[in-house]
Every structure is written in C-alpha cells, then in structure tokens.
Design a protein around this motif. Sequence first.
Motif, PDB file in Angstrom:
ATOM      1  N   LEU A 192       2.047  -3.678 -13.211  1.00  0.00           N
ATOM      2  CA  LEU A 192       3.077  -3.332 -12.237  1.00  0.00           C
ATOM      3  C   LEU A 192       3.836  -2.135 -12.787  1.00  0.00           C
ATOM      4  CD1 LEU A 192       4.397  -6.917 -11.377  1.00  0.00           C
ATOM      5  CD2 LEU A 192       2.646  -5.596 -10.184  1.00  0.00           C
ATOM      6  N   PHE A 193       3.712  -1.004 -12.102  1.00  0.00           N
ATOM      7  CA  PHE A 193       4.256   0.260 -12.591  1.00  0.00           C
ATOM      8  C   PHE A 193       5.589   0.584 -11.932  1.00  0.00           C
ATOM      9  CE2 PHE A 193      -0.412   0.921 -12.867  1.00  0.00           C
ATOM     10  CZ  PHE A 193      -0.510   1.087 -14.239  1.00  0.00           C
ATOM     11  N   SER A 194       6.493   1.197 -12.707  1.00  0.00           N
ATOM     12  CA  SER A 194       7.633   1.894 -12.134  1.00  0.00           C
ATOM     13  C   SER A 194       7.345   3.396 -12.218  1.00  0.00           C
ATOM     14  CB  SER A 194       8.923   1.551 -12.863  1.00  0.00           C
ATOM     15  OG  SER A 194      10.039   2.096 -12.161  1.00  0.00           O
ATOM     16  N   ALA A 195       8.231   4.193 -11.615  1.00  0.00           N
ATOM     17  CA  ALA A 195       8.110   5.663 -11.578  1.00  0.00           C
ATOM     18  C   ALA A 195       6.848   6.129 -10.865  1.00  0.00           C
ATOM     19  CB  ALA A 195       8.200   6.268 -12.979  1.00  0.00           C
ATOM     20  N   GLU A 196       6.317   5.329  -9.949  1.00  0.00           N
ATOM     21  CA  GLU A 196       5.211   5.809  -9.104  1.00  0.00           C
ATOM     22  C   GLU A 196       5.707   6.854  -8.130  1.00  0.00           C
ATOM     23  OE1 GLU A 196       2.523   5.760  -5.506  1.00  0.00           O
ATOM     24  OE2 GLU A 196       4.677   5.415  -5.687  1.00  0.00           O
ATOM     25  N   GLU A 197       6.906   6.645  -7.604  1.00  0.00           N
ATOM     26  CA  GLU A 197       7.456   7.579  -6.625  1.00  0.00           C
ATOM     27  C   GLU A 197       7.852   8.916  -7.255  1.00  0.00           C
ATOM     28  OE1 GLU A 197       7.165   7.005  -3.619  1.00  0.00           O
ATOM     29  OE2 GLU A 197       7.258   4.862  -3.227  1.00  0.00           O
ATOM     30  N   TRP A 198       7.734   9.031  -8.551  1.00  0.00           N
ATOM     31  CA  TRP A 198       8.045  10.253  -9.288  1.00  0.00           C
ATOM     32  C   TRP A 198       6.727  10.925  -9.672  1.00  0.00           C
ATOM     33  CZ3 TRP A 198      13.339  11.330 -10.703  1.00  0.00           C
ATOM     34  CH2 TRP A 198      14.237  10.351 -10.263  1.00  0.00           C
ATOM     35  N   ALA A 199       5.950  11.278  -8.646  1.00  0.00           N
ATOM     36  CA  ALA A 199       4.656  11.958  -8.852  1.00  0.00           C
ATOM     37  C   ALA A 199       3.709  11.126  -9.715  1.00  0.00           C
ATOM     38  CB  ALA A 199       4.866  13.353  -9.440  1.00  0.00           C
ATOM     39  N   LEU A 200       3.721   9.797  -9.513  1.00  0.00           N
ATOM     40  CA  LEU A 200       2.795   8.864 -10.180  1.00  0.00           C
ATOM     41  C   LEU A 200       2.966   8.866 -11.696  1.00  0.00           C
ATOM     42  CD1 LEU A 200      -0.491   9.717  -8.195  1.00  0.00           C
ATOM     43  CD2 LEU A 200       1.443   8.321  -7.460  1.00  0.00           C
TER      44      LEU A 200
ATOM     45  N   SER B 247      -1.324   7.460  -4.752  1.00  0.00           N
ATOM     46  CA  SER B 247      -0.804   6.283  -5.440  1.00  0.00           C
ATOM     47  C   SER B 247      -1.470   6.195  -6.806  1.00  0.00           C
ATOM     48  CB  SER B 247      -1.048   5.010  -4.616  1.00  0.00           C
ATOM     49  OG  SER B 247      -0.344   3.907  -5.183  1.00  0.00           O
ATOM     50  N   ASP B 248      -1.185   5.104  -7.533  1.00  0.00           N
ATOM     51  CA  ASP B 248      -1.591   5.018  -8.937  1.00  0.00           C
ATOM     52  C   ASP B 248      -3.095   4.976  -9.142  1.00  0.00           C
ATOM     53  OD1 ASP B 248       1.018   4.972 -10.171  1.00  0.00           O
ATOM     54  OD2 ASP B 248       1.283   2.976  -9.334  1.00  0.00           O
ATOM     55  N   HIS B 249      -3.879   4.611  -8.130  1.00  0.00           N
ATOM     56  CA  HIS B 249      -5.335   4.639  -8.284  1.00  0.00           C
ATOM     57  C   HIS B 249      -5.829   6.018  -8.698  1.00  0.00           C
ATOM     58  CE1 HIS B 249      -4.587   6.175  -4.286  1.00  0.00           C
ATOM     59  NE2 HIS B 249      -5.817   6.651  -4.246  1.00  0.00           N
ATOM     60  N   ALA B 250      -5.114   7.075  -8.281  1.00  0.00           N
ATOM     61  CA  ALA B 250      -5.549   8.442  -8.593  1.00  0.00           C
ATOM     62  C   ALA B 250      -5.573   8.679 -10.101  1.00  0.00           C
ATOM     63  CB  ALA B 250      -4.639   9.455  -7.908  1.00  0.00           C
ATOM     64  N   ASN B 251      -4.635   8.091 -10.839  1.00  0.00           N
ATOM     65  CA  ASN B 251      -4.617   8.280 -12.285  1.00  0.00           C
ATOM     66  C   ASN B 251      -5.741   7.498 -12.961  1.00  0.00           C
ATOM     67  OD1 ASN B 251      -2.425  10.078 -12.480  1.00  0.00           O
ATOM     68  ND2 ASN B 251      -0.976   8.409 -12.257  1.00  0.00           N
ATOM     69  N   PHE B 252      -6.070   6.305 -12.433  1.00  0.00           N
ATOM     70  CA  PHE B 252      -7.226   5.581 -12.969  1.00  0.00           C
ATOM     71  C   PHE B 252      -8.500   6.377 -12.699  1.00  0.00           C
ATOM     72  CE2 PHE B 252      -4.166   2.151 -12.892  1.00  0.00           C
ATOM     73  CZ  PHE B 252      -4.524   1.347 -13.969  1.00  0.00           C
ATOM     74  N   ALA B 253      -8.630   6.914 -11.489  1.00  0.00           N
ATOM     75  CA  ALA B 253      -9.814   7.702 -11.156  1.00  0.00           C
ATOM     76  C   ALA B 253      -9.930   8.916 -12.065  1.00  0.00           C
ATOM     77  CB  ALA B 253      -9.769   8.126  -9.685  1.00  0.00           C
TER      78      ALA B 253
END
Length: 432
Positions: free
Chosen positions: A285-293, A361-367
């Motif tokens: 569960l991540f915070s700071a997603e709304e800050w450019a992921l 969203s955060d999937h982009a960083n995993f990708a």
Amino acid sequence: MTPELLAAGNQPAGWLDAAAADAALLPDFARLCAFGGRLAGSGGDEAALAWALERLAPLGGQVRRVQVPYAGWRAERAELLLPGASTPLACRALLRSASTPPEGLVAEVLDLGQGRAQDFAAAGARLRGRIALVRHEYPFSAAHLHRRRKYDMAMAQGAAAFLIANPLPDHGLLSGSSGRPPGGAGIPAAYIDHAAASRLASLPAGQSVRLTVLGHEQPGAQAGVAVWDLAGERAERIVISAHIDGHDLGCSALDNATGVAVALAAARALAPRIGRGSNSLRLCLFSAEEWALAGSAEYLRGLPADERATLKLNLNLDTVAGDDRLTALTSGFAGLAPLVEAAGRLAGVPVGVHLPLMPNSDHANFAAAGVPALRLLAGFERPASRVRHILSAHDRPEVVRPDELRQAVRVTCAMAALGLAADAPALGALAA
C-alpha cells in the motif's frame, strides 16, 4: 500460460463467493473514506496507513512499514483575479507548481481549447509570455492526454503560467500534480472550474488577469509504504498493490479507497490458500502516488536486486469501482491477456484488456522494472460513469456501489489465485 492454468479459469470456485461476501469489505471502505482525502504529508495518509497495518497483522506473515523519500510541497496561496475585480475566480494550485512573485503575475490568457499538440502548434509564438488555458480530460481513455503533457508543452513554448479547467459545468475544481521535480524548471500552474474558464475565454483581446500561486518545498519529506508478505512454498512473489493517498477536495473514495479496501479483502481471502505448492504473496500500500507515482518508484528503487527479481506479477488496484465494467491495463505485456481472460471466467465477471502502457498508476513503475504489471480499473472509455468524479469534491462514498466493490474482489482474487498457482514457465510467459 500453461494449458492447466488456463483450464483453471473454467473450474468452479465457490471460495470466490465467500471472498466477495467479506463482511469487512464495506466497513473498511467507509473507514478509509473517514480519514479524509489522505493527501500525502497531511497526516491523513499516515493515519490510514497505520490503520491498514493493523488490519493486516492478524493474517500472519510479515507486516512492516517502509519509509521512502518524495518531493514534499505545500500550497500557501492560489488566486485568480479579473481586472478591477475584488472577488477572485475559483482557483487551486497544482501540486508542486512553481510560484509567481508574491504580488502575482499579470498577463493575458490564451485559450487553447482542449490543449492538444495541434492546439499548441497553432498558437505558436503567440503563447510566449501569456497564460495558457487548456481543458482537463477524462483520464481513463486511450485518447487521453495527461495534464502534465499539456503543462510541459506550455512551458516549452514560453507560457508565463498554466491554467487547466474542469470541462464539466457545476462540477467545481479538481486536484492534480504538475509533476515538476524539486529544483526543476516550471511555471505557475492551477486548476480552475468551468465557470472561471468561461469568464476567461470571453475576455476581450489585450485584457490581462492577475494570477498568484505561492508554495514552498518540504525538504526531507517521507512517505509510508505498508508491506505484507506471506510466504508460499516457492519464493516467486505475486504483488497486489494499491495507493492509500489521495487529494483533499473530497475523501478520495474512488481514487483510491476502493482499491485499498479490495486489496485488504483479497489478502484475507487469499491468506488461507498460500502454502504448499503455491508462490508467495506480497501486498503493498503506497503513499505519494498522487505525486507523480513517487512512492512506488522509490520503493522499487530501494529494493535489493535479488529481492526485486522475485516479483513476478503486479496486480495494481486503483479506482476499481464507480462503474460496473472492469478493464485491465496491461502495460504492454501481451502475456497478461490470457491470465485476465482466465480470471474473468473463474470470477464470472468479464474483464476488458487494454494493452498499451498507460503510466497513470503504480503499475507503471513495476512495468518499468520489468515486472509484468496491470492496473485493474473501472470505467475505462466510459466518461459518463461515476468515475468522472475522481479528483473532485464529489469523490465521496456515495458514488461507489457495494456490488462494484464485491465484483472487484472476485476478479482480484481470481487473478491472484492463478498467479499463485503458476509454475516458473507460466510466470515467465506473463512477461511476453
């Protein structure tokens, strides 16, 4: 994927009925909304994260909190005044906006309509020294152009400032980030509502307005990440993720109390199914997603290489209600489509697939880290859905229907169960 795993999508799974009927799902959703908008750094995100860790602790495994840096910033003032007016128009600074001088910036506004590349090209040199006015777009569409792309084009063409308007009448202001990095180039930027945009668009040529946007950096800001690990027989990990932070106009019910509540319900349903013969499960569960992921980017950057190599599939839950149609945004990984199809059959819920990467969203960083990743999303290509209320003061619990949360639990559990059962060749096929 292996024929055996694909065939699993045709088998009955009564346990999914129990998962979807989880008695804690709706109370968890309501509790998350009660923390408010949960803007990173406001305290609401920290309180919600601590609560989520308490919810995960009884499930066994390892529960921990990780702190990651992000570019903290706070708005001090945002004001937009017409000439000779004493009452400002509705205006809200974008996160991480550059500041105007303390007395404000006086310039003409150039209305660029939707603010597409062709609109900026048509404006040409006329935009230099003026304030660019563009329109917000429904974000969950293949044709969507993100506000940060428009902001970057305005800056590149010498605009003095950037205004982005809500195109929906009587829908108020919106929230969002400029994406400006610490110490990076930027221009003052703010959201305005539909009525303010109409006023600006009707100004006579040569008429200037005064825009004031003031904010300050918060050096050393930290965002929390809740991590829950439950070990299976194999070290390969399936990761379910959701972001717990939001914006403070509403209470970030759609975006993303829905995803966090569904992730917690999925953890409860999946925990008894992990062990002999299964892969391992991780929940983030991540915070700071709304800050450019930023939260997930820093978390993944900080993982040791050998630990990062164990991450074989990311199921990211973000805005999973607000419409009765679900879509998996599969980040360019064609190998994920069979898993999504099999999970839909298993869950009895049709799920669409959109293959091109959408870095929303955060999937982009995993990708980006090479992990096959998808975002489960409600309302793709459905701008009239209740999902249109994200980023606004209308993003409240009443726009979410319980049956939508329950079907998201079914689909999430089905996808995760197939991933947890997959052998090494099947997991490798996901990365196609």
